[in-house]
Design an enzyme around this catalytic site. Sequence first.
Site, PDB file in Angstrom:
ATOM      1  N   SER A 249      18.707 -41.947   6.621  1.00 28.47           N
ATOM      2  CA  SER A 249      18.502 -41.544   8.009  1.00 28.47           C
ATOM      3  C   SER A 249      17.690 -40.262   8.060  1.00 28.47           C
ATOM      4  O   SER A 249      17.341 -39.699   7.022  1.00 28.47           O
ATOM      5  CB  SER A 249      19.852 -41.330   8.684  1.00 28.47           C
ATOM      6  OG  SER A 249      20.410 -40.128   8.200  1.00 28.47           O
ATOM      7  N   LYS A 250      17.439 -39.822   9.260  1.00 23.87           N
ATOM      8  CA  LYS A 250      16.664 -38.585   9.469  1.00 23.87           C
ATOM      9  C   LYS A 250      17.241 -37.418   8.679  1.00 23.87           C
ATOM     10  O   LYS A 250      16.526 -36.552   8.199  1.00 23.87           O
ATOM     11  CB  LYS A 250      16.666 -38.207  10.963  1.00 23.87           C
ATOM     12  CG  LYS A 250      15.730 -39.050  11.800  1.00 23.87           C
ATOM     13  CD  LYS A 250      14.729 -38.155  12.541  1.00 23.87           C
ATOM     14  CE  LYS A 250      13.479 -38.906  12.959  1.00 23.87           C
ATOM     15  NZ  LYS A 250      13.737 -39.990  13.915  1.00 23.87           N
TER      16      LYS A 250
END
Length: 478
Positions: A249-250
């Site tokens: 994820s980010k």
Amino acid sequence: MTVRVRIAPSPTGNLHIGTARTAVFNWLFAHHHGGKFILRIEDTDLERSRPEYTDNILAGLRWLGLNWDEGPFFQSQRLDLYKTAVKKLLDQGLAYRCYTTPEELEALREAQKAKGEAPRYDNRHRNLTPEQEAAFQAEGHSFVIRFKIDDDREIVWNDLVRDKMVWRGSDLGGDMVIARASADGIGQPLYNFVVVVDDIDMQITHVIRGEDHIANTAKQILLYEALGAAAPVFAHSPLILNMDGRKLSKRDGVTSISDFQKLGFTAEALVNYMTLLGWSPPDSTQEIFTLEVAAKEFSFERVNKAGAKFDWAKLDWLNSQYIHNLPVDKLTDLLIPYWQEAGYNLEGRERPWLEQLVGLIGPSLTRLVEAVEMSKLFFSDTVELSEEGSKQLQQEGASAVLSAILAALENQPEFTEPTAQEIIKQVVKQQNVKKGLVMRSLRVALTGDVHGPDLIQSWLLLNHLGLDKARLNQAISS
Ligand code: GLU
């Protein structure tokens, strides 16, 4: 049957590694079967879609060599097609207008939550009478279009990755919204619906996408049926996980292809690595290959069900293999933008000089961007002395050695590798010192540090720019 597959990114962010890996699998599958790879930009979310993300996505796919055969098609330009399809479902009684207000929906969700039930729409407006509808409209209620989903429907498909998949209609949250309200009737159609309309229109035979879309697939299969089309074959590829086993994820920092590019990965290494994220070739010892080679062998039989861990060390290793196998002129082309980006002045540094520099540092590179730090001393007028470097210059005899080198340099009409070797030999003899002292002192004078690339080659490069004498002088007086 010609295989037709598509990649359908939403331009709500830069090209993500997960989308790019899905694109790789689609590309490989299309090429394996001599089929077509289509690009569709899913920009129906007007608030979050941005043209600069579309540009980033197109540039990223091109950079990776994932060329497409048709498109890009933009969903925002195809609204009429979707509205016609909504109308068809309304006319056939397979969809209906739902006037339930957001407040009513919220109350319903709260009640379900209180009973420990999963939230779902209770289909309350499925069978409104024309009079009831007229009353809602007269009161100015807005509506959405819902598609009927029977709770007791069983939805089954044979997934190319996950084998037999079975879903029940009752798991899908009640009748689904396929279009929003609008003053003139049918408004903005929603994601699951437009995907199906497009996939039918574009004659997509295989939908290859991430496993996070599985629940959508169950809904979409019902929509194919309602629209009178055969569903394509589905293949849900495993997600990309970080080293902790969680979905990338980010928070993991680097996730977009343009970030990987900035970090100095080559397109070939990155695309090779993505090919291996979830797939392995029949000969699993084979790790380095082009897309074309992988396409010959590609099949979903060798795609894992389990998530694919993103392994930076492996990617670095692959990248270094690609870099080290590049001819010097190609590698020079790749490095020039990194130097420019770092603000280095390339003026006065001609192509043969640059290639010589690349020949020197190339074998030590793992990521292209490392060339910036490694070649800094060749682009700046002065050197920064490291602590060890400055200690070296304090050593007894160091200064005399450097002065002797400088003097020897004055008498050289032409400076070549043998000249450099000869000067060092002469100075060792003349000063009656160890060769190590000469080499180390010279290295520090020229580069500022006791470690670094090949000394003679570095010297040649600096001499060519006329920088060596100034640096020797600087070191003597330091
Ligand atoms: N637009 C979707 C996404 O970016 C992909 C939809 C699909 O492949 O069906 O995740």
